[in-house]
Design an enzyme around this catalytic site. Structure first.
Site, PDB file in Angstrom:
ATOM      1  N   ASN A 148       0.839  -1.194   0.000  1.00 33.76           N
ATOM      2  CA  ASN A 148       0.000   0.000   0.000  1.00 33.76           C
ATOM      3  C   ASN A 148       0.875   1.245   0.000  1.00 33.76           C
ATOM      4  OD1 ASN A 148       0.553  -0.871   2.753  1.00 33.76           O
ATOM      5  ND2 ASN A 148      -0.886   0.671   3.479  1.00 33.76           N
ATOM      6  N   ILE A 149       0.398   2.247  -0.700  1.00 41.49           N
ATOM      7  CA  ILE A 149       1.119   3.506  -0.852  1.00 41.49           C
ATOM      8  C   ILE A 149       0.139   4.624  -0.516  1.00 41.49           C
ATOM      9  CG2 ILE A 149       2.410   4.986  -2.439  1.00 41.49           C
ATOM     10  CD1 ILE A 149       2.865   2.351  -4.124  1.00 41.49           C
ATOM     11  N   GLU A 150       0.328   5.232   0.663  1.00 40.13           N
ATOM     12  CA  GLU A 150      -0.589   6.266   1.117  1.00 40.13           C
ATOM     13  C   GLU A 150      -0.214   7.637   0.555  1.00 40.13           C
ATOM     14  OE1 GLU A 150      -1.894   4.263   5.346  1.00 40.13           O
ATOM     15  OE2 GLU A 150      -0.601   6.026   5.404  1.00 40.13           O
ATOM     16  N   CYS A 195      -4.054   0.730  -2.679  1.00 40.19           N
ATOM     17  CA  CYS A 195      -3.913  -0.479  -1.871  1.00 40.19           C
ATOM     18  C   CYS A 195      -2.878  -1.427  -2.486  1.00 40.19           C
ATOM     19  CB  CYS A 195      -5.246  -1.202  -1.770  1.00 40.19           C
ATOM     20  SG  CYS A 195      -6.563  -0.256  -0.985  1.00 40.19           S
ATOM     21  N   GLU A 254      -3.127  -4.603  -3.095  1.00 46.62           N
ATOM     22  CA  GLU A 254      -3.699  -5.505  -4.088  1.00 46.62           C
ATOM     23  C   GLU A 254      -3.785  -4.845  -5.457  1.00 46.62           C
ATOM     24  OE1 GLU A 254      -5.910  -6.209  -0.106  1.00 46.62           O
ATOM     25  OE2 GLU A 254      -4.937  -4.549  -1.148  1.00 46.62           O
ATOM     26  N   CYS A 268     -10.462  -4.320   0.249  1.00 48.67           N
ATOM     27  CA  CYS A 268     -11.574  -3.367   0.194  1.00 48.67           C
ATOM     28  C   CYS A 268     -12.416  -3.636  -1.058  1.00 48.67           C
ATOM     29  CB  CYS A 268     -11.049  -1.932   0.211  1.00 48.67           C
ATOM     30  SG  CYS A 268     -10.254  -1.406  -1.328  1.00 48.67           S
ATOM     31  N   CYS A 328     -10.694  -2.889  -4.431  1.00 41.38           N
ATOM     32  CA  CYS A 328      -9.745  -3.929  -4.848  1.00 41.38           C
ATOM     33  C   CYS A 328     -10.476  -5.174  -5.340  1.00 41.38           C
ATOM     34  CB  CYS A 328      -8.800  -4.284  -3.701  1.00 41.38           C
ATOM     35  SG  CYS A 328      -7.579  -3.002  -3.366  1.00 41.38           S
TER      36      CYS A 328
END
Length: 137
Positions: A43-45, A54, A56, A91, A94
């Protein structure tokens, strides 16, 4: 085909690359193509939150961007960094991306707490009414 534990190890390694300074919640994913290749993602915020991606979807987008469009399984491991892993479910966004490329009756998700403690689920179980224009078998 790669077994669930091998795929989980790769998901755990991908989780170590997370960029999650806001939530502290790291997720790693390892996506297996039908021809045996593995694409990982974390994940990359983003401070604006909407651009966050996300793990995935990162794995799927990496694979699709390299011409892969047939998948058999994804392993997912996540939780708050520095604490024990939690069993997490992708989620809805995804799951919908998975629905675009995968047969929901066949595509497997490995939901992990550890390499020894995991559950296998089919996409159809997690997204029983997913939207798809792509014919499935």
């Amino acid at each position: 085909m790669k077994d669930a534990k091998e795929l989980l190890r790769q998901a755990l390694e991908a989780r170590e690359k997370t960029y999650s300074p806001y939530s502290g919640f790291g997720v790693g994913a390892a996506l297996l193509t039908k021809d045996g290749m593995v694409y990982t993602g974390c994940n990359i915020e983003n401070g604006a939150f909407t651009p966050t991606c996300c793990a995935e979807r990162t794995a799927f987008f990496k694979a699709v961007s390299e011409g892969k469009k047939e998948f058999s399984r994804i392993a997912i491991a996540g939780g708050h960094m520095g604490k024990p892993l939690e069993r997490i479910v992708p989620c809805g966004v995804c799951l919908q991306v998975m629905m675009e490329f995968c047969d929901p009756q066949e595509f497997e998700l490995v939901l992990a707490i550890s390499e020894e403690d995991y559950e296998m689920r089919r996409l159809a179980e997690l997204l029983p009414y997913g939207f798809s224009l792509v014919p499935t078998s």
